[in-house]
Design a protein around this motif. Sequence first.
Motif, PDB file in Angstrom:
ATOM      1  N   GLY A   1       1.262 -34.070  36.096  1.00  0.00           N
ATOM      2  CA  GLY A   1       2.594 -33.619  35.731  1.00  0.00           C
ATOM      3  C   GLY A   1       2.966 -34.287  34.428  1.00  0.00           C
ATOM      4  N   CYS A   2       4.079 -33.879  33.861  1.00  0.00           N
ATOM      5  CA  CYS A   2       4.485 -34.413  32.570  1.00  0.00           C
ATOM      6  C   CYS A   2       6.002 -34.319  32.456  1.00  0.00           C
ATOM      7  CB  CYS A   2       3.817 -33.609  31.459  1.00  0.00           C
ATOM      8  SG  CYS A   2       4.255 -34.165  29.805  1.00  0.00           S
ATOM      9  N   LEU A   3       6.613 -35.373  31.953  1.00  0.00           N
ATOM     10  CA  LEU A   3       8.071 -35.382  31.799  1.00  0.00           C
ATOM     11  C   LEU A   3       8.544 -34.273  30.859  1.00  0.00           C
ATOM     12  CD1 LEU A   3       8.586 -39.240  31.428  1.00  0.00           C
ATOM     13  CD2 LEU A   3       9.100 -37.844  33.433  1.00  0.00           C
ATOM     14  N   SER A   4       7.663 -33.794  29.993  1.00  0.00           N
ATOM     15  CA  SER A   4       8.030 -32.755  29.025  1.00  0.00           C
ATOM     16  C   SER A   4       7.756 -31.353  29.534  1.00  0.00           C
ATOM     17  CB  SER A   4       7.266 -32.968  27.712  1.00  0.00           C
ATOM     18  OG  SER A   4       7.705 -34.158  27.096  1.00  0.00           O
TER      19      SER A   4
ATOM     20  N   GLN B   1      -5.476 -41.211  28.804  1.00  0.00           N
ATOM     21  CA  GLN B   1      -5.935 -39.976  28.155  1.00  0.00           C
ATOM     22  C   GLN B   1      -4.792 -38.961  28.038  1.00  0.00           C
ATOM     23  OE1 GLN B   1     -10.243 -38.771  29.320  1.00  0.00           O
ATOM     24  NE2 GLN B   1      -9.674 -40.365  30.770  1.00  0.00           N
ATOM     25  N   HIS B   2      -3.959 -38.873  29.071  1.00  0.00           N
ATOM     26  CA  HIS B   2      -2.805 -37.965  29.034  1.00  0.00           C
ATOM     27  C   HIS B   2      -1.883 -38.349  27.872  1.00  0.00           C
ATOM     28  CE1 HIS B   2       0.465 -35.614  31.315  1.00  0.00           C
ATOM     29  NE2 HIS B   2       1.125 -36.219  30.338  1.00  0.00           N
ATOM     30  N   GLU B   3      -1.630 -39.665  27.727  1.00  0.00           N
ATOM     31  CA  GLU B   3      -0.713 -40.123  26.662  1.00  0.00           C
ATOM     32  C   GLU B   3      -1.333 -39.954  25.277  1.00  0.00           C
ATOM     33  OE1 GLU B   3       2.335 -40.493  27.441  1.00  0.00           O
ATOM     34  OE2 GLU B   3       1.722 -40.276  29.527  1.00  0.00           O
ATOM     35  N   ILE B   4      -2.595 -40.274  25.143  1.00  0.00           N
ATOM     36  CA  ILE B   4      -3.252 -40.130  23.833  1.00  0.00           C
ATOM     37  C   ILE B   4      -3.312 -38.651  23.455  1.00  0.00           C
ATOM     38  CG2 ILE B   4      -5.443 -40.478  22.589  1.00  0.00           C
ATOM     39  CD1 ILE B   4      -5.727 -43.129  24.249  1.00  0.00           C
ATOM     40  N   ASP B   5      -3.491 -37.795  24.447  1.00  0.00           N
ATOM     41  CA  ASP B   5      -3.427 -36.350  24.176  1.00  0.00           C
ATOM     42  C   ASP B   5      -2.082 -35.971  23.559  1.00  0.00           C
ATOM     43  OD1 ASP B   5      -5.956 -35.567  24.900  1.00  0.00           O
ATOM     44  OD2 ASP B   5      -5.369 -34.569  26.761  1.00  0.00           O
ATOM     45  N   HIS B   6      -0.985 -36.524  24.097  1.00  0.00           N
ATOM     46  CA  HIS B   6       0.339 -36.226  23.532  1.00  0.00           C
ATOM     47  C   HIS B   6       0.378 -36.555  22.036  1.00  0.00           C
ATOM     48  CE1 HIS B   6       3.013 -34.949  26.701  1.00  0.00           C
ATOM     49  NE2 HIS B   6       2.694 -35.958  27.484  1.00  0.00           N
ATOM     50  N   LEU B   7      -0.264 -37.641  21.649  1.00  0.00           N
ATOM     51  CA  LEU B   7      -0.207 -38.079  20.246  1.00  0.00           C
ATOM     52  C   LEU B   7      -1.011 -37.148  19.344  1.00  0.00           C
ATOM     53  CD1 LEU B   7      -0.593 -41.912  20.866  1.00  0.00           C
ATOM     54  CD2 LEU B   7       1.503 -40.544  20.738  1.00  0.00           C
TER      55      LEU B   7
ATOM     56  N   PRO C   1       6.242 -38.757  20.728  1.00  0.00           N
ATOM     57  CA  PRO C   1       6.652 -37.366  20.477  1.00  0.00           C
ATOM     58  C   PRO C   1       7.555 -36.808  21.574  1.00  0.00           C
ATOM     59  CG  PRO C   1       4.323 -37.654  19.979  1.00  0.00           C
ATOM     60  CD  PRO C   1       4.776 -38.922  20.650  1.00  0.00           C
ATOM     61  N   GLN C   2       7.442 -37.360  22.779  1.00  0.00           N
ATOM     62  CA  GLN C   2       8.264 -36.881  23.886  1.00  0.00           C
ATOM     63  C   GLN C   2       9.731 -37.292  23.753  1.00  0.00           C
ATOM     64  OE1 GLN C   2       5.351 -38.389  27.068  1.00  0.00           O
ATOM     65  NE2 GLN C   2       6.257 -36.568  27.966  1.00  0.00           N
ATOM     66  N   VAL C   3      10.009 -38.209  22.841  1.00  0.00           N
ATOM     67  CA  VAL C   3      11.413 -38.504  22.531  1.00  0.00           C
ATOM     68  C   VAL C   3      11.696 -38.103  21.082  1.00  0.00           C
ATOM     69  CG1 VAL C   3      11.805 -40.230  24.322  1.00  0.00           C
ATOM     70  CG2 VAL C   3      10.865 -40.965  22.137  1.00  0.00           C
TER      71      VAL C   3
HETATM   72 NI    NI Z   1       3.075 -36.110  29.506  1.00  0.00          NI
END
Ligand code: NI
Length: 194
Positions: free
Chosen positions: A119-122, A162-168, A70-72
């Motif tokens: 932190g987060c790239l988004s 967990q951070h990445e799965i949260d994004h999904l 989703p971040q791309v």
């Molecule tokens: Ni992130």
Amino acid sequence: MFGGTILFLMNDIVRDGDPVLRAVAKNVEFPLSDEDKKLAHDMMEYLENSQTPELSEKYGLRPGVGLAAPQVGVSEMMAAVLVPSNDENDDTPVFKEVIINPVIVSHSVQPTALSEGEGCLSVDKDVPGYVVRHDRITVRYQDMNGEKHQIRLRDYPAIVCQHEIDHLNGHLYYDLINKKEPFSLPDKNTVVID
Ligand code: NI
């Protein structure tokens, strides 16, 4: 890679405010389409490039250890994770995988948080505070070949996954920060990681 085309740059990273970051991504079907294979490859390449100082500097890439589709701008259950080695004598990554259709099937009661927050790239702004997560998780996912894996992770790699799965699932890290007391830890058994 060096001298080749850099596929994702910071301008390609979707920023907070775009609804794709708040959507629940859809499951990925196998065999992977050519587009999905390229996406998986390009996301991992972003992480590799971003962790290579000369490339991150040259192309202005914010270093990252995880990047979710989703971040791309692609609302699919796929994320690249690259947790680099912390052993100066061995550069084998601690965890490197494109995780597809990941699910946390069980987790510890014991919480964890990074001492400096996340932190987060988004997310361009810095949101201070503890992001309280599970210290140990068991994750089920498919790799790029569709093979199923079930793995146990703890501490930092567990936090990254967990951070990445949260994004999904449409969540951003600051959702988990206590707004009134960002640096409070209600559970004194919380593992705080430097
Ligand atoms: Ni992130």
